[in-house]
Design an enzyme around this catalytic site. Structure first.
Site, PDB file in Angstrom:
ATOM      1  N   SER A 153       0.871  -1.184   0.000  1.00 61.69           N
ATOM      2  CA  SER A 153       0.000   0.000   0.000  1.00 61.69           C
ATOM      3  C   SER A 153       0.900   1.224   0.000  1.00 61.69           C
ATOM      4  O   SER A 153       2.077   1.143   0.401  1.00 61.69           O
ATOM      5  CB  SER A 153      -0.845  -0.010   1.276  1.00 61.69           C
ATOM      6  OG  SER A 153      -1.405   1.265   1.521  1.00 61.69           O
ATOM      7  N   TYR A 166      -2.758  -1.355  10.417  1.00 62.51           N
ATOM      8  CA  TYR A 166      -2.671  -1.538   8.959  1.00 62.51           C
ATOM      9  C   TYR A 166      -1.338  -0.998   8.414  1.00 62.51           C
ATOM     10  O   TYR A 166      -0.625  -1.680   7.661  1.00 62.51           O
ATOM     11  CB  TYR A 166      -3.854  -0.819   8.294  1.00 62.51           C
ATOM     12  CG  TYR A 166      -3.937  -0.992   6.803  1.00 62.51           C
ATOM     13  CD1 TYR A 166      -4.539  -2.119   6.243  1.00 62.51           C
ATOM     14  CD2 TYR A 166      -3.427  -0.027   5.934  1.00 62.51           C
ATOM     15  CE1 TYR A 166      -4.621  -2.271   4.860  1.00 62.51           C
ATOM     16  CE2 TYR A 166      -3.505  -0.172   4.560  1.00 62.51           C
ATOM     17  CZ  TYR A 166      -4.110  -1.297   4.033  1.00 62.51           C
ATOM     18  OH  TYR A 166      -4.179  -1.452   2.671  1.00 62.51           O
TER      19      TYR A 166
END
Ligand code: BGC
Length: 268
Positions: A153, A166
């Protein structure tokens, strides 16, 4: 020009029944690979993805497994080998968010994200690499012995308040991917990461489902559009193919410019 064809290669995509994973599985199938469509819940959705792959003349099968469960992962790979014989391409895509302010984050929210987003990539990559090493290169199929694509990401480099679990999992994927690329490069296994920005999928619905949310999101994206799963599938096919044979150990950002930090266009 070198071919983007994946004809005759076998691929496994985790979390392939929706969002980015779905688009990648279909893209690999369109490029000629036989594809395992992994899912945890919703076999009907996985079946629909498999049907789309078969429409391109490639083989497809669905396989249920929670990627954070070692026994389930091992049996999914065994199922794959009994149908397709081997694995050439692994796309470690499965991932989730359990957002919370850090001081309110529970151990379950922490553990769930780390176990799916990080341990899941470990368990699947280990199975794939064991098989790739056993089998060795098959030059008629690919210049590389195997290709592993890790879904990371932009948050492997952009800190993310309210999402510490995350962001930590994605920061870890950078070192996971690069260390694997270092360890297995001499055996012909290429390992790379895709680092998407905001892609329109269920995981970030809150960021695009109202005009206000979308307008606020656009202040973070110089290219001024939200990404689509197909954008990511295009890169995944390239990274799986011989067209990218000299690329290993790379984090490839695909984010409409999110990582050029638009806020600094007028400030600083
Ligand atoms: C997250 C999305 C978010 C995007 C950009 C992704 O990794 O899963 O929820 O919209 O990063 O911030």
């Amino acid at each position: 020009m070198i071919s983007y064809s994946l004809k005759g290669q076998s691929a496994l995509v985790t979390g392939a029944n929706s969002g980015i994973g779905e688009a990648i599985a279909i893209g690999l199938g369109e490029a000629g690979a036989n594809v395992v469509v992994n899912y945890v819940v919703d076999p009907e959705a996985a079946e629909k993805v498999a049907e789309k792959i078969k429409a391109f003349g490639s083989k497809a099968m669905i396989a249920q497994a929670d990627v954070s469960n070692e026994t389930e992962v091992k049996s999914m790979f065994q199922k794959m080998y009994s149908e397709f014989g081997t694995i050439d391409i692994l796309v470690n895509n499965a991932g989730l968010q359990r957002d919370a302010h850090f001081h309110e984050m529970t151990i379950d929210q922490w553990n769930k994200v780390i176990s799916v987003n990080l341990t899941g990539q470990f368990l699947c990559a280990r199975e794939a690499i064991i098989e790739m090493l056993r089998r060795g290169r098959v030059p008629e199929r690919s210049m590389a012995c195997g290709k592993i694509i890790c879904m990371s990401s932009v948050h492997e480099i952009i800190p993310w308040a309210g999402h510490v679990n995350y962001a930590s999992s994605k920061g870890a994927i950078r070192m996971f991917m690069q260390s694997l690329a270092q360890e297995y490069g001499d055996r012909g296994i290429r390992v790379n990461s895709i680092c998407p920005g905001a892609i329109q999928t269920p995981i970030n619905k809150a960021a695009w489902s109202t005009p206000q949310a979308l307008a606020s999101l656009m202040t973070l994206i110089p290219y001024n559009r939200i990404g689509q799963p197909q954008d990511i599938a295009n890169l995944a096919v390239f990274l799986a193919s011989d067209a990218s044979d000299y690329i290993t150990g790379a984090s490839m950002f695909i984010d409409g410019g999110m990582t050029v930090f638009e806020g600094f266009a007028e400030g600083g």
